[in-house]
Design a protein around this motif. Structure first.
Motif, PDB file in Angstrom:
ATOM      1  N   PHE A  35      21.189  -8.065 -24.325  1.00 38.11           N
ATOM      2  CA  PHE A  35      21.108  -8.850 -23.998  1.00 38.11           C
ATOM      3  C   PHE A  35      19.849  -9.659 -24.753  1.00 38.11           C
ATOM      4  O   PHE A  35      19.890 -11.216 -24.543  1.00 38.11           O
ATOM      5  N   GLY A  36      18.827  -9.318 -23.709  1.00 39.43           N
ATOM      6  CA  GLY A  36      16.990  -9.562 -23.484  1.00 39.43           C
ATOM      7  C   GLY A  36      16.417  -9.725 -25.550  1.00 39.43           C
ATOM      8  O   GLY A  36      16.225 -10.672 -25.968  1.00 39.43           O
ATOM      9  N   LEU A  37      17.872  -8.647 -26.607  1.00 39.17           N
ATOM     10  CA  LEU A  37      17.139  -9.359 -27.844  1.00 39.17           C
ATOM     11  C   LEU A  37      18.392 -10.879 -28.101  1.00 39.17           C
ATOM     12  O   LEU A  37      16.817 -11.393 -28.708  1.00 39.17           O
ATOM     13  N   ARG A  38      18.464 -11.061 -27.254  1.00 41.00           N
ATOM     14  CA  ARG A  38      19.724 -12.433 -27.471  1.00 41.00           C
ATOM     15  C   ARG A  38      18.625 -13.545 -27.306  1.00 41.00           C
ATOM     16  O   ARG A  38      18.525 -14.181 -27.526  1.00 41.00           O
ATOM     17  N   ILE A  39      18.382 -12.604 -25.770  1.00 39.72           N
ATOM     18  CA  ILE A  39      17.718 -14.121 -25.284  1.00 39.72           C
ATOM     19  C   ILE A  39      16.264 -14.937 -25.672  1.00 39.72           C
ATOM     20  O   ILE A  39      15.758 -15.548 -26.145  1.00 39.72           O
ATOM     21  N   VAL A  40      15.247 -13.237 -26.524  1.00 45.19           N
ATOM     22  CA  VAL A  40      14.180 -13.902 -27.433  1.00 45.19           C
ATOM     23  C   VAL A  40      14.465 -14.416 -28.361  1.00 45.19           C
ATOM     24  O   VAL A  40      14.257 -15.349 -28.947  1.00 45.19           O
ATOM     25  N   PHE A  41      15.585 -14.030 -29.433  1.00 41.68           N
ATOM     26  CA  PHE A  41      16.706 -14.938 -30.563  1.00 41.68           C
ATOM     27  C   PHE A  41      16.833 -16.043 -30.427  1.00 41.68           C
ATOM     28  O   PHE A  41      16.464 -17.337 -30.837  1.00 41.68           O
ATOM     29  N   VAL A  42      17.233 -16.485 -29.221  1.00 37.27           N
ATOM     30  CA  VAL A  42      17.858 -17.887 -28.999  1.00 37.27           C
ATOM     31  C   VAL A  42      16.403 -18.732 -28.400  1.00 37.27           C
ATOM     32  O   VAL A  42      16.269 -19.890 -29.339  1.00 37.27           O
ATOM     33  N   ALA A  43      15.839 -18.265 -28.337  1.00 38.46           N
ATOM     34  CA  ALA A  43      14.604 -19.356 -27.821  1.00 38.46           C
ATOM     35  C   ALA A  43      12.872 -19.250 -29.395  1.00 38.46           C
ATOM     36  O   ALA A  43      13.343 -20.656 -28.634  1.00 38.46           O
ATOM     37  N   VAL A  44      13.307 -18.403 -29.732  1.00 35.05           N
ATOM     38  CA  VAL A  44      12.800 -18.490 -31.440  1.00 35.05           C
ATOM     39  C   VAL A  44      13.580 -19.790 -31.988  1.00 35.05           C
ATOM     40  O   VAL A  44      13.190 -20.098 -32.546  1.00 35.05           O
ATOM     41  N   LEU A  45      14.695 -19.412 -32.016  1.00 34.50           N
ATOM     42  CA  LEU A  45      15.616 -20.585 -32.874  1.00 34.50           C
ATOM     43  C   LEU A  45      16.058 -21.904 -32.430  1.00 34.50           C
ATOM     44  O   LEU A  45      15.548 -22.652 -32.979  1.00 34.50           O
ATOM     45  N   THR A  46      15.702 -21.943 -31.556  1.00 40.56           N
ATOM     46  CA  THR A  46      14.911 -23.284 -30.236  1.00 40.56           C
ATOM     47  C   THR A  46      14.096 -23.328 -30.761  1.00 40.56           C
ATOM     48  O   THR A  46      14.089 -24.845 -31.186  1.00 40.56           O
ATOM     49  N   ALA A  47      12.943 -23.291 -30.542  1.00 35.27           N
ATOM     50  CA  ALA A  47      11.810 -23.619 -31.642  1.00 35.27           C
ATOM     51  C   ALA A  47      11.392 -24.038 -32.185  1.00 35.27           C
ATOM     52  O   ALA A  47      10.341 -24.568 -32.570  1.00 35.27           O
ATOM     53  N   LEU A  48      11.660 -23.013 -32.869  1.00 37.08           N
ATOM     54  CA  LEU A  48      12.336 -23.314 -34.308  1.00 37.08           C
ATOM     55  C   LEU A  48      12.454 -25.128 -35.240  1.00 37.08           C
ATOM     56  O   LEU A  48      12.358 -25.677 -35.987  1.00 37.08           O
TER      57      LEU A  48
END
Length: 229
Positions: A35-48
């Motif tokens: 779950f934590g990795l998914r949050i990080v992935f979504v945050a990075v993708l949103t920033a990009l």
């Protein structure tokens, strides 16, 4: 198992003893890690994604607000074909004496000087003494290569680059890579059918700018990689 083999798990309420075999470890629950990795992935993708949208908006704004240079004089002029308006504007600049020589890059092999003069309503017959035709280039990279050869052959130090406003960033990138020591003066040509000032409200214009933006980014990447070799 002896008393020494019993380990107290501090994560349990009341500190109840748990028997763990010697050498074993207690790991965190796997679902929580995922779950934590998914949050990080979504945050990075949103920033990009936000960064990409911002860069595209800046690209579109730069094109929409491009200005014709007040002092458009150079040793020579190059126009990149892709519309009659481009060539007509370049010929007009030549007739006004903004430069002594013109290269029309990307001319169809079957097109004659007389035909070009007719479609541009030129007062001059596009004589060989002042107008050269490049019939080799098939794309913007080819335009840059053929223009570079022409500029070096004639020893020009400055060049007036005439093309559509939306095409200028990519054209300048290609020409700068091919002619790093030549002064390039961008001269945008605006189409009456292209509403650049309200590009964000015009789906067709937005699609055109998005395609051009992708081509521009790819061209910059290719030029950068080539220069690093």
């Amino acid at each position: 198992m002896t008393h020494a083999d019993t380990v107290i798990d501090p994560a349990l309420e009341d500190g109840a003893p748990v028997s763990v075999e010697r050498g074993a470890t207690v790991s965190a629950p796997a679902p929580r890690k995922r779950f934590g990795l998914r949050i990080v992935f979504v945050a990075v993708l949103t920033a990009l994604l936000a960064g990409a949208i911002g860069q595209f908006a800046l690209f579109a704004h730069t094109i929409a607000t491009a200005k014709v240079p007040s002092s458009a004089n150079a040793d020579a002029i190059v126009v990149l074909t892709g519309g009659h308006a481009r060539v007509s504007e370049a010929v007009r600049l030549l007739e006004e004496g903004r430069a002594n020589r013109l290269l029309i890059s990307g001319v169809h092999p079957g097109t004659t000087r007389e035909q070009l003069a007719a479609v541009t309503a030129s007062a001059m017959p596009l004589e060989k003494a002042s107008v050269d035709l490049d019939r080799v280039a098939l794309n913007t990279a080819g335009n840059a290569a053929e223009t570079a050869a022409w500029v070096k052959k004639n020893g020009f130090g400055s060049l007036l680059v005439v093309t559509s406003a939306y095409h200028l960033p990519r054209a300048e990138a290609e020409l700068s890579g091919a002619l790093p020591d030549v002064d390039l003066i961008a001269y945008p040509v605006f189409s009456k059918d292209l509403k650049l000032e309200s590009w964000y409200q015009e789906p067709a214009t937005m699609r055109l700018l998005m395609r051009e933006y992708v081509k521009y980014i790819l061209a910059r990447l290719r030029i950068t990689v080539k220069g690093a070799r």
